[in-house]
Design a protein around this motif. Structure first.
Motif, short mmCIF file in Angstrom:
data_model
loop_
_atom_site.label_atom_id
_atom_site.label_comp_id
_atom_site.label_asym_id
_atom_site.label_seq_id
_atom_site.Cartn_x
_atom_site.Cartn_y
_atom_site.Cartn_z
N VAL A 19 75.88 -26.34 13.20
CA VAL A 19 74.49 -26.50 13.38
C VAL A 19 74.07 -25.20 14.04
CG1 VAL A 19 73.34 -27.56 15.45
CG2 VAL A 19 75.06 -28.84 14.36
N PHE A 20 72.68 -24.88 13.53
CA PHE A 20 72.37 -23.51 13.84
C PHE A 20 70.96 -24.00 14.69
CE2 PHE A 20 74.88 -22.24 10.22
CZ PHE A 20 75.12 -21.10 10.72
N LEU A 21 70.81 -23.27 15.70
CA LEU A 21 69.54 -23.25 16.34
C LEU A 21 68.75 -21.98 16.09
CD1 LEU A 21 70.77 -24.54 20.07
CD2 LEU A 21 70.15 -25.81 17.88
N LEU A 22 67.44 -22.05 15.44
CA LEU A 22 66.89 -20.76 15.17
C LEU A 22 65.74 -20.70 15.67
CD1 LEU A 22 67.77 -21.08 11.19
CD2 LEU A 22 68.95 -19.59 12.98
N ASN A 23 65.69 -19.97 16.86
CA ASN A 23 64.51 -19.88 17.78
C ASN A 23 63.78 -18.50 17.74
OD1 ASN A 23 62.51 -20.82 19.68
ND2 ASN A 23 64.25 -19.88 21.35
N SER A 24 62.55 -18.68 17.71
CA SER A 24 61.62 -17.44 17.48
C SER A 24 60.28 -17.93 18.31
CB SER A 24 61.27 -17.14 16.18
OG SER A 24 60.37 -16.04 16.17
N PRO A 25 59.51 -16.87 19.04
CA PRO A 25 58.46 -17.12 19.70
C PRO A 25 57.19 -17.28 18.67
CG PRO A 25 59.15 -14.72 20.00
CD PRO A 25 60.02 -15.31 19.30
N LEU A 26 57.35 -16.69 17.51
CA LEU A 26 56.48 -16.69 16.45
C LEU A 26 56.95 -17.59 15.21
CD1 LEU A 26 54.89 -13.20 16.33
CD2 LEU A 26 53.93 -15.22 17.36
N PRO A 27 56.10 -18.28 14.37
CA PRO A 27 56.70 -19.02 13.25
C PRO A 27 57.35 -18.18 12.34
CG PRO A 27 54.35 -19.68 14.13
CD PRO A 27 54.60 -18.76 14.79
N LEU A 28 58.48 -18.47 11.98
CA LEU A 28 59.37 -17.64 10.63
C LEU A 28 59.36 -18.64 9.44
CD1 LEU A 28 61.57 -15.78 12.99
CD2 LEU A 28 59.58 -14.99 11.83
N VAL A 29 59.82 -17.77 8.47
CA VAL A 29 60.40 -18.26 7.34
C VAL A 29 62.10 -17.79 7.27
CG1 VAL A 29 60.46 -18.73 4.68
CG2 VAL A 29 58.36 -18.50 6.06
N TRP A 30 62.82 -18.79 7.44
CA TRP A 30 64.12 -18.39 7.39
C TRP A 30 64.87 -18.66 6.07
CZ3 TRP A 30 66.46 -16.33 11.77
CH2 TRP A 30 66.02 -16.74 12.94
#
Length: 107
Positions: A19-30
């Motif tokens: 399980v990964f939580l990928l958090n960013s203040p701006l929308p990203l393409v991971w």
């Protein structure tokens, strides 16, 4: 941001759920790049609102899931939330700016 996932050196092929939580203040393409992760194993990627995960073509994308989540704003609160939600956090990393993130998964 490209997320590179590989098993630790003592594990030939990683065969456990992740399980990964990928958090960013701006929308990203991971963008996901993986090596030696067994197909058919459930892997979940929670991303901040407006972000997406681009999975590599092939078996990995069939068992991987992406879900948008409204995360707590501060990292301390995010870590507390993750511990409460999942019981444990094995890795927590913060980057100010990065194009590539390398994560070793394993025991």
């Amino acid at each position: 941001v490209t997320l590179h996932l590989n098993p630790i050196s003592s594990v030939h092929i990683h065969q456990k759920p992740l399980v990964f939580l990928l958090n960013s203040p701006l929308p990203l393409v991971w963008k996901l790049k993986t090596e030696r992760l067994a197909p058919g194993i459930r892997r979940v990627f929670f991303v901040s609102v407006g972000s997406v995960v681009q999975f590599e073509k092939g078996n990995f994308s069939l068992s991987a899931e992406m879900e948008e989540k409204l995360f707590p704003e501060k990292n301390e609160h995010l870590l507390q939330w993750a511990q409460k939600e999942y019981g444990a956090v094995t890795s927590f990393t913060e980057f100010k700016i990065s194009r590539n993130i390398y994560i070793k998964v394993g025991e």
